[in-house]
Design a protein around this motif. Sequence first.
Motif, PDB file in Angstrom:
ATOM      1  N   ALA A  56       0.832  -1.216   0.000  1.00 34.81           N
ATOM      2  CA  ALA A  56       0.000   0.000   0.000  1.00 34.81           C
ATOM      3  C   ALA A  56       0.862   1.259   0.000  1.00 34.81           C
ATOM      4  O   ALA A  56       0.478   2.273  -0.595  1.00 34.81           O
ATOM      5  N   THR A  57       2.013   1.190   0.638  1.00 35.70           N
ATOM      6  CA  THR A  57       2.874   2.380   0.669  1.00 35.70           C
ATOM      7  C   THR A  57       3.541   2.636  -0.674  1.00 35.70           C
ATOM      8  O   THR A  57       4.053   3.736  -0.909  1.00 35.70           O
ATOM      9  N   GLU A  58       3.537   1.652  -1.558  1.00 38.54           N
ATOM     10  CA  GLU A  58       4.167   1.805  -2.868  1.00 38.54           C
ATOM     11  C   GLU A  58       3.203   2.312  -3.940  1.00 38.54           C
ATOM     12  O   GLU A  58       3.582   2.451  -5.106  1.00 38.54           O
ATOM     13  N   ILE A  59       1.958   2.588  -3.552  1.00 36.97           N
ATOM     14  CA  ILE A  59       0.976   3.103  -4.518  1.00 36.97           C
ATOM     15  C   ILE A  59       1.343   4.555  -4.842  1.00 36.97           C
ATOM     16  O   ILE A  59       1.451   5.396  -3.949  1.00 36.97           O
ATOM     17  N   ASP A  60       1.538   4.802  -6.138  1.00 33.33           N
ATOM     18  CA  ASP A  60       1.863   6.175  -6.515  1.00 33.33           C
ATOM     19  C   ASP A  60       1.086   6.672  -7.740  1.00 33.33           C
ATOM     20  O   ASP A  60       1.191   7.825  -8.116  1.00 33.33           O
ATOM     21  N   ASP A  61       0.300   5.780  -8.352  1.00 30.57           N
ATOM     22  CA  ASP A  61      -0.541   6.205  -9.463  1.00 30.57           C
ATOM     23  C   ASP A  61      -1.766   5.297  -9.565  1.00 30.57           C
ATOM     24  O   ASP A  61      -1.920   4.361  -8.779  1.00 30.57           O
ATOM     25  N   ALA A  62      -2.628   5.572 -10.521  1.00 32.21           N
ATOM     26  CA  ALA A  62      -3.881   4.821 -10.674  1.00 32.21           C
ATOM     27  C   ALA A  62      -3.624   3.363 -11.042  1.00 32.21           C
ATOM     28  O   ALA A  62      -4.333   2.458 -10.580  1.00 32.21           O
ATOM     29  N   SER A  64      -0.979   1.460 -10.227  1.00 30.15           N
ATOM     30  CA  SER A  64      -0.499   0.725  -9.050  1.00 30.15           C
ATOM     31  C   SER A  64      -1.637   0.539  -8.041  1.00 30.15           C
ATOM     32  O   SER A  64      -1.668  -0.471  -7.333  1.00 30.15           O
ATOM     33  N   LEU A  65      -2.594   1.476  -7.994  1.00 25.99           N
ATOM     34  CA  LEU A  65      -3.761   1.319  -7.123  1.00 25.99           C
ATOM     35  C   LEU A  65      -4.630   0.156  -7.610  1.00 25.99           C
ATOM     36  O   LEU A  65      -5.115  -0.643  -6.808  1.00 25.99           O
ATOM     37  N   ARG A  66      -4.809   0.067  -8.948  1.00 22.37           N
ATOM     38  CA  ARG A  66      -5.571  -1.034  -9.518  1.00 22.37           C
ATOM     39  C   ARG A  66      -4.880  -2.369  -9.222  1.00 22.37           C
ATOM     40  O   ARG A  66      -5.524  -3.339  -8.815  1.00 22.37           O
ATOM     41  N   ASP A  67      -3.562  -2.440  -9.384  1.00 22.43           N
ATOM     42  CA  ASP A  67      -2.806  -3.662  -9.088  1.00 22.43           C
ATOM     43  C   ASP A  67      -2.926  -4.027  -7.613  1.00 22.43           C
ATOM     44  O   ASP A  67      -3.063  -5.199  -7.263  1.00 22.43           O
ATOM     45  N   PHE A  68      -2.866  -3.002  -6.775  1.00 22.69           N
ATOM     46  CA  PHE A  68      -2.990  -3.245  -5.331  1.00 22.69           C
ATOM     47  C   PHE A  68      -4.361  -3.842  -5.014  1.00 22.69           C
ATOM     48  O   PHE A  68      -4.469  -4.788  -4.239  1.00 22.69           O
ATOM     49  N   GLY A  69      -5.407  -3.292  -5.605  1.00 17.66           N
ATOM     50  CA  GLY A  69      -6.766  -3.807  -5.380  1.00 17.66           C
ATOM     51  C   GLY A  69      -6.898  -5.250  -5.837  1.00 17.66           C
ATOM     52  O   GLY A  69      -7.530  -6.079  -5.161  1.00 17.66           O
ATOM     53  N   THR A  70      -6.306  -5.579  -6.989  1.00 18.03           N
ATOM     54  CA  THR A  70      -6.343  -6.951  -7.506  1.00 18.03           C
ATOM     55  C   THR A  70      -5.608  -7.900  -6.558  1.00 18.03           C
ATOM     56  O   THR A  70      -6.113  -8.972  -6.204  1.00 18.03           O
ATOM     57  N   LYS A  71      -4.425  -7.483  -6.139  1.00 16.35           N
ATOM     58  CA  LYS A  71      -3.643  -8.321  -5.228  1.00 16.35           C
ATOM     59  C   LYS A  71      -4.315  -8.419  -3.855  1.00 16.35           C
ATOM     60  O   LYS A  71      -4.187  -9.438  -3.171  1.00 16.35           O
ATOM     61  N   GLN A  72      -5.023  -7.379  -3.493  1.00 17.09           N
ATOM     62  CA  GLN A  72      -5.746  -7.396  -2.210  1.00 17.09           C
ATOM     63  C   GLN A  72      -6.822  -8.484  -2.243  1.00 17.09           C
ATOM     64  O   GLN A  72      -6.984  -9.227  -1.275  1.00 17.09           O
ATOM     65  N   ALA A  73      -7.539  -8.590  -3.348  1.00 12.21           N
ATOM     66  CA  ALA A  73      -8.574  -9.623  -3.497  1.00 12.21           C
ATOM     67  C   ALA A  73      -7.935 -11.018  -3.473  1.00 12.21           C
ATOM     68  O   ALA A  73      -8.461 -11.940  -2.836  1.00 12.21           O
TER      69      ALA A  73
END
Length: 136
Positions: A56-62, A64-73
Motif C-alpha cells: 500500500a505504501t508503494e501506490i503512486d498512481d492509478a 499501481s492502485l488497480r494492481d494493489f486492489g487486484t492483489k488485495q482480493a
Amino acid sequence: MQDKMMDAFSTQTRQMFEPMRKVNSLMLNNMEKMTQYQLEAMKRYSQMGTERIRSATEIDDAESLRDFGTKQAEMMNELSQQMQEDARVMGEMSLQFKSEMEKLFSEAGQKMSEQAASATKSEQPAKATSQSSRKS
C-alpha cells in the motif's frame, strides 16, 4: 515389617497418582502443540498483513492502485483458505487429543477394575477362614 508396609504404601501411592500424571502430561503436550501451531499461524497472518501494508505504501498512481486492489482480493482469498486450513488442523489436533484422553481413561478404568477384582479375590478367603473359626 515397617519396610514392607512403607514399600506397599509407596507402590499404592504411585499407582494411584500414575493416571493423573499421564493426564497432566497429555494435557501439557497438547497445550504445547496447540500453542506452537497458533503462534506459527499468527506469524503467517502478521506477515501477510505487513506485506499488504508495504504494498500500500508503494501506490503512486492509478495503475499501481488497480494492481494493489487486484492483489488485495487475491490475498483475501489466500487468507480465507489459510484460515480454513488452520481450523482443519486445529480440529484434527483436538480430535487426536480427545482420542488419547479416551484411551487413557479407558486404560485407567480397566486397571482399576482389575485391582478391585484382585482385592475382592484376596479378601474372600480371609472372610471364609474367619467365619469358619467362629463356628468351631
